[in-house]
Design a protein around this motif. Structure first.
Motif, short mmCIF file in Angstrom:
data_model
loop_
_atom_site.label_atom_id
_atom_site.label_comp_id
_atom_site.label_asym_id
_atom_site.label_seq_id
_atom_site.Cartn_x
_atom_site.Cartn_y
_atom_site.Cartn_z
N ALA A 1 9.89 0.06 61.63
CA ALA A 1 9.67 -0.05 60.19
C ALA A 1 10.89 -0.61 59.48
O ALA A 1 12.03 -0.30 59.83
N VAL A 2 10.65 -1.45 58.48
CA VAL A 2 11.68 -1.83 57.51
C VAL A 2 11.40 -1.02 56.26
O VAL A 2 10.32 -1.12 55.67
N ARG A 3 12.36 -0.20 55.87
CA ARG A 3 12.15 0.75 54.80
C ARG A 3 13.15 0.51 53.68
O ARG A 3 14.08 -0.29 53.81
N THR A 4 12.97 1.18 52.58
CA THR A 4 13.84 0.98 51.42
C THR A 4 15.01 1.95 51.45
O THR A 4 14.97 2.99 52.12
N VAL A 5 16.02 1.61 50.68
CA VAL A 5 17.16 2.51 50.53
C VAL A 5 16.70 3.83 49.90
O VAL A 5 17.27 4.89 50.20
N ALA A 6 15.69 3.78 49.06
CA ALA A 6 15.17 5.01 48.47
C ALA A 6 14.66 5.98 49.54
O ALA A 6 14.83 7.20 49.42
N ASP A 7 14.06 5.44 50.61
CA ASP A 7 13.64 6.30 51.72
C ASP A 7 14.85 6.96 52.37
O ASP A 7 14.83 8.16 52.71
N LEU A 8 15.90 6.17 52.56
CA LEU A 8 17.11 6.69 53.18
C LEU A 8 17.76 7.77 52.31
O LEU A 8 18.30 8.75 52.82
N ASP A 9 17.67 7.58 51.01
CA ASP A 9 18.33 8.50 50.08
C ASP A 9 17.72 9.90 50.09
O ASP A 9 18.33 10.85 49.57
N THR A 10 16.55 10.05 50.67
CA THR A 10 15.96 11.39 50.74
C THR A 10 16.73 12.31 51.67
O THR A 10 16.65 13.54 51.56
N GLY A 11 17.46 11.73 52.63
CA GLY A 11 18.16 12.53 53.61
C GLY A 11 17.27 13.06 54.71
O GLY A 11 17.72 13.84 55.56
N ASN A 12 16.03 12.60 54.76
CA ASN A 12 15.05 13.14 55.71
C ASN A 12 14.61 12.14 56.77
O ASN A 12 13.63 12.39 57.47
N GLU A 13 15.30 11.01 56.88
CA GLU A 13 14.88 10.00 57.85
C GLU A 13 15.19 10.47 59.29
O GLU A 13 16.23 11.08 59.53
N PRO A 14 14.31 10.17 60.25
CA PRO A 14 14.47 10.65 61.63
C PRO A 14 15.43 9.79 62.44
O PRO A 14 15.03 9.09 63.38
N ILE A 15 16.69 9.83 62.08
CA ILE A 15 17.70 9.06 62.79
C ILE A 15 18.84 9.97 63.21
O ILE A 15 19.14 10.97 62.56
#
Length: 326
Positions: free
Chosen positions: A49-63
């Motif tokens: 997936a190519v996702r937005t910085v807003a997704d990253l800003d949640t702190g919940n990304e599975p990385i």
């Protein structure tokens, strides 16, 4: 252990990181994060997936580790502390004079969140830094010499492109041959910053920009150009794309001095790179493996390459390394 990597930014460095991940069986590209419309970003890895910085800003990304591929001059001082408070991170911050300040800011964020954050990773700072340290340990009485190029500096090119009125630019760092040979001689010459390198800039102006005003901004820019002899060339976008599309770089680290016995020793480490971003990306990915391992062991806070044992970089275990590389 499969390390799930996120990439923030998809310029030359981000593309290189993606390719480097694909060379490592213990790595998985989890997502690419962008400030642009994700639909406009085409990556090489299917199903990611190519996702937005807003997704990253949640702190919940599975990385497990976020590799931050922003520009060192402006992006990383803001981005790395922000995301070190949310994820384990790796960056390539390369403004040498500001590394202590950057480390302190990132360390506060990472420590408070129990994350690991590796800063200033790449080949300089990074691999060259390690070789400067080795040289000082093994030749306690001597001098250090670092030469870069001839090649394109990503950080300096990015600094040029940030100037209002500059549409695009590339910057070549060029060692002065006489200075390099003097350092190799073992005579420990005193060389100023200006004596060791020249800087060559190829700049595309936006319509209506004042070339002389931009030239003055370039040659007086602190930490980047003010201590060097600088040549500024204004060309068209077509000429830049045709003649300066490649991204070569490299350089030399030397330490020379006298041993306790009175004899002279010289240590030299060199790199010759067809692609600066692709090699830097491979270094970032190897150190991301180390960051994931440190985090799994419970380590926290900011780190530099000085703090990480070489074995943490390798996909092989200790038995293999001892049998085949020691």
């Amino acid at each position: 252990m499969t390390v799930r990597i996120g990439i923030l930014g998809y310029g030359n460095l981000g593309k290189g990181v993606e390719l480097a991940i694909r060379q490592n069986d213990d790595m998985e590209l989890a997502a690419v994060y962008t400030r642009r419309d994700p639909a406009t970003v085409k990556i090489a890895t299917e199903g990611v997936a190519v996702r937005t910085v807003a997704d990253l800003d949640t702190g919940n990304e599975p990385i497990d580790v976020l590799i931050i591929c922003g520009g060192s001059a402006t992006d990383l001082p803001e981005q790395t502390p922000k995301y070190a408070a949310l994820y384990n991170v790796v960056d390539s911050f390369d403004t040498h004079a500001r590394i202590p300040e950057h480390f302190a800011n990132v360390n506060a964020a990472a420590t408070g969140a129990n994350n690991v954050a590796l800063i200033s990773c790449g080949w300089d700072p990074g691999l060259f830094s390690l070789n400067r340290l080795f040289g000082n340990c093994f030749i306690p009485e001597g001098k250090d010499y670092t030469f870069w190029g001839k090649g394109i500096s990503q950080g300096h090119s990015d600094a040029l492109r940030r100037i209002p009125g500059v549409a695009d630019a590339k910057q070549y760092t060029i060692p002065v041959p006489e200075a390099l040979e003097a350092a190799r001689s073992g005579q420990n010459p005193e060389l100023t910053t200006r004596q060791k390198h020249t800087r060559e800039c190829w700049v595309v102006l936006e319509e209506g920009a004042d070339p002389e005003a931009i030239r003055e901004q370039i040659v007086t820019m602190p930490n980047y150009f003010d201590e060097y002899d600088v040549t500024v060339n204004f060309i068209s976008q077509e000429e830049l794309d045709r003649d300066h599309a490649a991204m070569p770089h490299g350089g030399f680290v030397l330490r020379s001095g006298q041993m306790a016995s009175g004899d002279t020793s010289v240590i030299e480490y060199s790199l010759k790179l067809d692609s600066n971003p692709n090699f830097t990306s491979s270094v970032l990915v190897s150190y991301a493996r180390a960051v994931a391992r440190l985090a799994a062991e419970g380590s926290t806070g900011a780190k530099t390459v000085f703090d990480i044992a070489p074995a943490y970089l390798s996909p092989f275990d200790g038995d293999y390394l001892r049998a085949h590389m020691l």
